[in-house]
Scaffold this motif. Structure first.
Motif, PDB file in Angstrom:
ATOM      1  N   UNK A 151       6.868  -8.233 -15.434  1.00  0.00           N
ATOM      2  CA  UNK A 151       6.536  -7.712 -14.107  1.00  0.00           C
ATOM      3  C   UNK A 151       7.811  -7.369 -13.349  1.00  0.00           C
ATOM      4  N   UNK A 152       8.813  -8.251 -13.426  1.00  0.00           N
ATOM      5  CA  UNK A 152      10.076  -7.962 -12.731  1.00  0.00           C
ATOM      6  C   UNK A 152      10.653  -6.639 -13.203  1.00  0.00           C
ATOM      7  N   UNK A 153      10.680  -6.467 -14.508  1.00  0.00           N
ATOM      8  CA  UNK A 153      11.249  -5.262 -15.090  1.00  0.00           C
ATOM      9  C   UNK A 153      10.450  -4.026 -14.657  1.00  0.00           C
ATOM     10  N   UNK A 154       9.124  -4.118 -14.777  1.00  0.00           N
ATOM     11  CA  UNK A 154       8.286  -2.954 -14.506  1.00  0.00           C
ATOM     12  C   UNK A 154       8.324  -2.588 -13.026  1.00  0.00           C
ATOM     13  N   UNK A 155       8.341  -3.608 -12.162  1.00  0.00           N
ATOM     14  CA  UNK A 155       8.389  -3.308 -10.728  1.00  0.00           C
ATOM     15  C   UNK A 155       9.688  -2.607 -10.359  1.00  0.00           C
ATOM     16  N   UNK A 185      16.879  -1.388  -7.587  1.00  0.00           N
ATOM     17  CA  UNK A 185      17.334  -2.565  -8.338  1.00  0.00           C
ATOM     18  C   UNK A 185      16.425  -3.745  -8.034  1.00  0.00           C
ATOM     19  N   UNK A 186      16.323  -4.634  -8.992  1.00  0.00           N
ATOM     20  CA  UNK A 186      15.538  -5.839  -8.730  1.00  0.00           C
ATOM     21  C   UNK A 186      16.220  -6.596  -7.605  1.00  0.00           C
ATOM     22  N   UNK A 187      15.443  -7.136  -6.705  1.00  0.00           N
ATOM     23  CA  UNK A 187      16.033  -7.863  -5.583  1.00  0.00           C
ATOM     24  C   UNK A 187      16.380  -9.279  -6.036  1.00  0.00           C
ATOM     25  N   UNK A 231      10.461 -16.169  -6.336  1.00  0.00           N
ATOM     26  CA  UNK A 231      10.105 -15.039  -7.200  1.00  0.00           C
ATOM     27  C   UNK A 231       9.202 -14.061  -6.460  1.00  0.00           C
ATOM     28  N   UNK A 232       8.192 -14.609  -5.783  1.00  0.00           N
ATOM     29  CA  UNK A 232       7.267 -13.734  -5.071  1.00  0.00           C
ATOM     30  C   UNK A 232       8.020 -12.913  -4.033  1.00  0.00           C
ATOM     31  N   UNK A 233       8.890 -13.604  -3.307  1.00  0.00           N
ATOM     32  CA  UNK A 233       9.678 -12.918  -2.287  1.00  0.00           C
ATOM     33  C   UNK A 233      10.485 -11.778  -2.910  1.00  0.00           C
ATOM     34  N   UNK A 234      11.094 -12.058  -4.050  1.00  0.00           N
ATOM     35  CA  UNK A 234      11.929 -11.036  -4.680  1.00  0.00           C
ATOM     36  C   UNK A 234      11.118  -9.865  -5.221  1.00  0.00           C
ATOM     37  N   UNK A 235       9.921 -10.139  -5.709  1.00  0.00           N
ATOM     38  CA  UNK A 235       9.085  -9.025  -6.179  1.00  0.00           C
ATOM     39  C   UNK A 235       8.698  -8.139  -5.000  1.00  0.00           C
ATOM     40  N   UNK A 236       8.310  -8.801  -3.905  1.00  0.00           N
ATOM     41  CA  UNK A 236       7.882  -8.011  -2.743  1.00  0.00           C
ATOM     42  C   UNK A 236       9.047  -7.202  -2.192  1.00  0.00           C
ATOM     43  N   UNK A 237      10.223  -7.827  -2.142  1.00  0.00           N
ATOM     44  CA  UNK A 237      11.363  -7.075  -1.596  1.00  0.00           C
ATOM     45  C   UNK A 237      11.843  -6.008  -2.569  1.00  0.00           C
ATOM     46  N   UNK A 238      11.570  -6.181  -3.849  1.00  0.00           N
ATOM     47  CA  UNK A 238      11.885  -5.102  -4.785  1.00  0.00           C
ATOM     48  C   UNK A 238      10.999  -3.898  -4.499  1.00  0.00           C
ATOM     49  N   UNK A 239       9.724  -4.169  -4.208  1.00  0.00           N
ATOM     50  CA  UNK A 239       8.799  -3.076  -3.915  1.00  0.00           C
ATOM     51  C   UNK A 239       9.095  -2.429  -2.562  1.00  0.00           C
ATOM     52  N   UNK A 299      -0.495  -8.541 -10.619  1.00  0.00           N
ATOM     53  CA  UNK A 299       0.019  -9.853 -11.040  1.00  0.00           C
ATOM     54  C   UNK A 299       0.569 -10.611  -9.848  1.00  0.00           C
ATOM     55  N   UNK A 300       1.367  -9.927  -9.038  1.00  0.00           N
ATOM     56  CA  UNK A 300       1.968 -10.599  -7.883  1.00  0.00           C
ATOM     57  C   UNK A 300       0.869 -11.106  -6.960  1.00  0.00           C
ATOM     58  N   UNK A 301      -0.125 -10.261  -6.720  1.00  0.00           N
ATOM     59  CA  UNK A 301      -1.223 -10.660  -5.850  1.00  0.00           C
ATOM     60  C   UNK A 301      -1.930 -11.910  -6.382  1.00  0.00           C
ATOM     61  N   UNK A 302      -2.250 -11.871  -7.665  1.00  0.00           N
ATOM     62  CA  UNK A 302      -2.962 -13.008  -8.253  1.00  0.00           C
ATOM     63  C   UNK A 302      -2.095 -14.258  -8.264  1.00  0.00           C
ATOM     64  N   UNK A 303      -0.809 -14.060  -8.511  1.00  0.00           N
ATOM     65  CA  UNK A 303       0.094 -15.212  -8.569  1.00  0.00           C
ATOM     66  C   UNK A 303       0.166 -15.897  -7.205  1.00  0.00           C
ATOM     67  N   UNK A 304       0.143 -15.078  -6.153  1.00  0.00           N
ATOM     68  CA  UNK A 304       0.154 -15.674  -4.812  1.00  0.00           C
ATOM     69  C   UNK A 304      -1.152 -16.418  -4.559  1.00  0.00           C
ATOM     70  N   UNK A 305      -2.288 -15.746  -4.786  1.00  0.00           N
ATOM     71  CA  UNK A 305      -3.562 -16.393  -4.454  1.00  0.00           C
ATOM     72  C   UNK A 305      -3.794 -17.639  -5.291  1.00  0.00           C
ATOM     73  N   UNK A 306      -3.460 -17.544  -6.561  1.00  0.00           N
ATOM     74  CA  UNK A 306      -3.688 -18.706  -7.410  1.00  0.00           C
ATOM     75  C   UNK A 306      -2.671 -19.794  -7.148  1.00  0.00           C
TER      76      UNK A 306
END
Lengths: 290, 606, 142
Positions: free
Chosen positions: B314-318, B325-327, B378-386, B403-410
């Motif tokens: 997910x990090x790579x694809x985002x 760049x990945x945050x 990790x969640x923070x970094x994915x969101x800031x990458x987007x 994935x990010x959404x589900x990872x947060x909710x779960x």
């Protein structure tokens, strides 16, 4: 070649080379051994957990006190120390085999590997004797008010706490003539067993040396399960180590490594063998010493 | 003289397997059908084997869940068609209790181990490691092949257990004794459980062979310039996954061996004071809790074995698809490392209600809640990458965002469960089911789908159909939430998991319609997954052809290989790496591949 | 470049001369043997303590602790000298040693919970308590 290590000193991780200056096979062997350490660790820790959850645990000095050919002499720790030294010595011979490999000394490799294999086989034989001794042993144990002669198996443990003398005498009276005959025979081999078995129970009771009568309750059965399970698993490792070493010996004889120009395989087999020794150090600690 | 001489493992392969040596240099010539497609030692083929086996298992495991959802949603109704297919297991068209428990158990086992462990990390570790670190193949292609075939053997054994007279294991995927240890306890505790344990032992061998290979390949065989901190995050994630597997699976092996002994040799490791059908068993002195400790010592790291590869992809694809760049690269690596360590320290939070020492439990609560820190990073970094990225909404991106959404909710519900006091109420309820399905099951599936959509062009030189991809994504994400969100409410109301029929409790009847809805949605979602499988196989043969070497305009090394990469991956020398993998949108350039040397006037930010 | 036939790692970096090596092996062997003999002595000491009147549990525990430490010392010598880990690069040593730290929590948590299971059963399961504890002290030793 030996100086390469210093050439790259500062850039181990930059890619294009092994960061540990190791070929992958040895790396994999190390990590495999670590993983195997967790297998053994889990076994030994399980053993510890069950032991900690019991009020009573047999004293290893009482359980392991026999020596081949010494009859009923009480020799705690004697036999297992022999086994331990056999493994240590075989580890030393393995070190020498690996070292001979470093020097591309085929003769040395063959010689030391041979002694290592002998050491491994000796250890396995010792273990076979000890297992047989435990599995066929006859130890007086109190079961439902009478005495039975029990071996140490995966589901029976005759090493519980000692029974009060008076209780033991009462239990003796409730026991079968066969058991009493064996108890008499055990302390005084001058009577033959068939002869004893033909005697009436009353007479047999009179012949028992009650002062020497040690009767125990049955102990925690997990003891046997863990003992045979873990030493068996270790024995399996020794066995596979011996097989590996035999293969190495054959390959050395056939000049496979000489043609290859290096004896790295011996080194990996050596790592495995030392690991077996290492595990034994802990098995020795957990089952025989504490 | 070159990189290749430098690739030690490679050289070693040459020295130890002369046959292999030939293959490297005259590839394409000597391959037969068997060496190319069956006993292949090529990492790309092994990846495909893992993926396709995983897909087959996923269909079976998914189908099982549909079957038991039928029972849960419509406990009063009978479905004659079930009897047609399953005979006495569904006598009168109703799923019999033994069948239900077998379905639940096998659903868990199959999806956790065979799909999300072997199918996910087996596929992407094999595919991506040599590609992304710049290696010809794995350190030991032979052991790599064995890894697949041990997995295959494990699959065969597990599959055969589905067809025996007494049915497969039915004691839950965790196989707790005494139920699983005592033969006379239930149908599933007979031969099925032995097969389960044997299959698992084979599976552990497979994962060990794989894991050792992944670790030594990543450490030893990186191409020139590919320092650890220049590796794509996928590599870091897979590296830590392999570490987790290598250190935790052996503990399960020990636990399984002891359980086999209890079942077959009369030992009492886990058994004590047991009465079955009025018969008192002679086993005494063992501790059933001990098994749970051993199981969860693997079981918890296992959760991350499933999740980490998904996180990496997910990090790579985002990053690729938001053209940024990945945050916080180092923070990402650090949090992966932290998760990897914490994963080993928290196992007993699955056991708060077993009578675990409460004092000890407090430490497990503390350690468990600590996991929230790296997860949040990790969640923070994915969101800031987007954030403010130039996002390309390909199906892969959508699944990654999902994935990010589900990872947060779960993940949030995990904080509830990690507290031992709240866990007393929630333990073994539908709340737990909802939590781990969202955070581990569905989320990892999303990571896997993202990976499949993203790397399909590399695997098969064709694209998956996009329209079907979008349908797949939207139905799956909406469906997943519709299925699992309501389960939280059920769990809070006290509905236990694994119950066959709850109609006896009047207070649970309020959820009857909700259960029907969940069942209907799960059938729809399952159907859409079948559509994805169709898309997958159809596109292998008929999909749109890949015409360019680098269809996603990504920086990583796999896109520098030919569209159809042969054995050995790169024709000629392996490229040298000069920068990290995330130079997107730098100095006004859309992307700068890792192989490009740092320019004279290039800005310094990384 | 230096790596023509073999990659650089194929150098055996622990290239000590023969005499030095033999001396080290001999020293380690003697060390291991001495430690083992010491352990055996402690084992027999524990045995005699058990045999005597009123065995001191604290003393036994102390001796057991000593054996554990000696065992760790043995393990250290086997791994570092025989397995040549001591001769590897520091990072390599770390990748082996650091994961082993997990054993600390692994052992601690398991044993604490095992002990707590015993206490629970002694409290709530009178059959367990009575059938396994050694109440009749005088006969409890050999």
């Amino acid at each position: 070649m030996a100086s390469t290590a210093t050439v790259h000193q500062t850039k181990w991780w930059s890619g294009g080379k092994s960061p540990f200056n190791l070929e992958y096979g040895k790396l994999m062997m190390w990590y495999f051994l670590m993983s195997d350490a967790f297998t053994f660790g889990a076994f030994l820790i399980s053993y510890g957990t069950v032991r900690f959850s019991q009020n009573f645990w047999p004293d290893p000095n009482v359980v392991f006190n026999a020596f081949p050919g010494a009859g009923h002499a009480n020799l705690p720790l004697a036999f297992v120390s022999v086994m331990t030294f056999i493994l240590i010595i075989s580890s030393v011979t393995m070190v020498l085999a690996v070292h001979a490999g470093h020097n591309n000394d085929k003769k040395g490799v063959v010689k030391w590997l041979f002694w290592t294999i002998i050491g491994g086989l000796a250890f396995l034989s010792c273990q076979a004797w000890e297992w047989t001794h435990l599995l066929t042993g006859e130890h007086a144990a109190l079961v439902n008010g009478h005495i039975e002669l029990l071996p140490q198996t995966t589901s029976i443990n005759p090493w519980g706490p000692l029974v009060d003398h008076s209780v033991a005498i009462d239990a003796l009276k409730n026991s079968t003539p066969q058991v009493i005959a064996r108890l008499v025979h055990e302390h005084d081999a001058s009577h033959s067993l068939p002869h004893l078995l033909s005697l009436p129970k009353e007479e047999l009771l009179g012949m028992v040396n009650t002062a020497e009568l040690h009767v125990r309750q049955t102990g925690p059965v997990a003891f046997g399960g863990y003992f045979f399970g873990i030493t068996g698993f270790h024995g399996f490792h020794v066995f596979s180590g011996v097989i590996i070493n035999i293969i190495m010996l054959i390959m050395t004889q056939k000049d496979v490594f000489a043609r290859r120009g290096h004896y790295l395989m011996i080194e990996k087999a050596g790592l495995y063998w030392h690991f077996v020794d290492l595990v034994w150090v802990f098995v020795f600690l957990c089952f025989y010493l504490i | 003289m070159s990189n290749e001489a430098n690739l030690h493992g490679h050289t070693e392969v040459v020295t130890t397997h002369p046959v292999h040596h030939d293959e490297h240099h005259v590839h394409h010539h000597k391959e037969t059908f068997v060496t190319k497609y069956i006993f292949s030692q090529d990492h790309k083929m092994i990846a495909r084997q893992f993926l396709i086996t995983g897909i087959i298992w996923a269909i079976i495991g998914g189908l099982f869940s549909v079957l038991f959802r039928l029972q849960l949603g419509y406990p009063e109704q009978s479905f004659p068609i079930l009897e047609t297919f399953f005979g006495r297991w569904a006598a009168g068209g109703k799923i019999v209790p033994e069948f239900y428990y077998a379905l639940v158990t096998m659903h868990g086992t199959i999806l956790v181990f065979f799909v999300l462990t072997a199918g996910l990390s087996g596929t992407f570790a094999n595919l991506l490691i040599p590609f992304q670190i710049g290696a010809r193949d794995m350190a030991s292609p032979f052991l790599n092949m064995l890894s697949y075939w041990f997995f295959f053997l494990a699959s065969i054994v597990m599959m055969s257990s589905l067809f025996i007279e007494t049915g497969p294991a039915a004691g839950g995927w965790t196989m707790y004794p005494p139920l699983s240890a005592v033969r006379q306890a239930s149908l599933g505790s007979k031969l099925g459980s032995d097969l389960w344990l044997v299959s698992m032992a084979l599976f552990i061998v497979s994962s060990l062979l794989g894991g050792l290979n992944y670790i030594s390949t990543i450490l030893n065989m990186r191409t020139k310039g590919m320092s650890m901190t220049r590796m794509p995050l996928t590599m870091w994630a897979i590296f830590f996954t392999a570490v987790l597997g290598v250190l935790s699976f052996p503990v399960l092996l020990s636990g399984a061996i002891l359980l086999l002994f209890d079942r077959n040799l009369g030992t009492s490791f886990y058994l004590s004071d047991i009465v079955v059908n009025g018969e008192i068993l002679s086993n005494e002195g063992g501790s059933a809790i001990l098994y749970q400790h051993l199981f969860w010592f693997l079981g918890h790291p296992e959760v991350y074995i499933i999740l980490l590869p998904a996180m990496g992809m997910v990090s790579e694809i985002l990053s690729v698809n938001s053209r940024k760049p990945i945050f916080g690269y180092m923070a990402m690596v650090g949090s992966l490392f932290a998760i990897c360590i914490l994963a080993f320290l928290v196992w007993a939070h699955h056991m708060f209600v077993t009578g675990l020492n409460p004092f000890l439990g407090a430490f497990f609560v503390l350690l468990t809640l600590l996991i929230a820190v790296p997860s949040a990073i990790k969640v923070f970094n994915w969101l800031t990458t987007l954030w403010r990225g130039n996002i390309r909404f390909t199906p892969a991106t959508l699944f990654a965002i999902g994935f990010v959404s589900l990872f947060i909710s779960g993940g949030l519900t995990g904080i509830f469960l990690g507290n031992s006091t709240i866990d007393i109420h929630l333990h073994d309820t539908m709340f737990v089911v909802a939590h781990f399905h969202i955070v581990m099951g569905v989320a990892s599936f999303f990571g896997m789908f993202a990976g499949v959509y993203h790397w399909f062009p590399k695997m098969f030189a064709r694209y998956l159909n996009n329209t079907l991809g979008y349908i797949h994504f939207w139905v799956t994400i909406i469906g997943s939430y519709l299925i699992f969100w309501p389960m939280h409410y059920q769990g809070l109301a006290g509905i236990p998991r694994r119950y066959l029929d709850k109609r006896a409790w009047a207070s649970f009847n309020q959820f009857a319609d909700l259960d029907k809805m969940i069942t209907v949605v799960s059938i729809i979602v399952f159907a859409v997954q079948l559509m994805f499988v169709f898309n997958f196989f159809y596109s292998i043969f008929k999909g749109r052809k890949v015409r360019t070497q680098n269809p996603w305009k990504a920086n990583t090394l796999e896109w520098t290989t030919p569209i159809v990469a042969g054995h050995g991956n790169w024709e000629g020398e392996i490229p040298e790496v000069h920068r990290w993998a995330y130079d997107y949108g730098k100095d006004g350039r859309d992307f700068i591949p890792q192989t490009e040397p740092i320019g004279e006037n290039e800005s310094k930010d990384h | 470049m230096e790596q023509q036939l073999m990659s650089p790692e194929m150098t055996f970096q622990h290239h000590t001369d023969d005499a030095e090596f033999k001396r080290r092996v001999r020293k380690t062997t003697i060390l291991l043997s001495v430690i083992t003999i010491f352990e055996l002595a402690i084992g027999l000491t524990i045995y005699t303590i058990h045999k005597g009147e009123n065995p001191s549990h604290l003393l036994v525990l102390m001796f057991k602790g000593m054996v554990c430490i000696l065992t760790l010392a043995k393990a250290y010598y086997i791994v570092s000298v025989f397995m040549h880990l001591g001769d590897e690069i520091r990072n390599m040593i770390m990748t082996i040693v650091v994961p082993l730290m997990l054993f600390i929590w692994f052992i601690t948590a398991f044993l604490i919970d095992g002990n707590s299971y015993k206490n629970l059963r002694n409290k709530y399961d009178s059959h367990f308590r009575e059938s396994t504890s050694v109440e009749h002290k005088p006969a409890a030793k050999e």
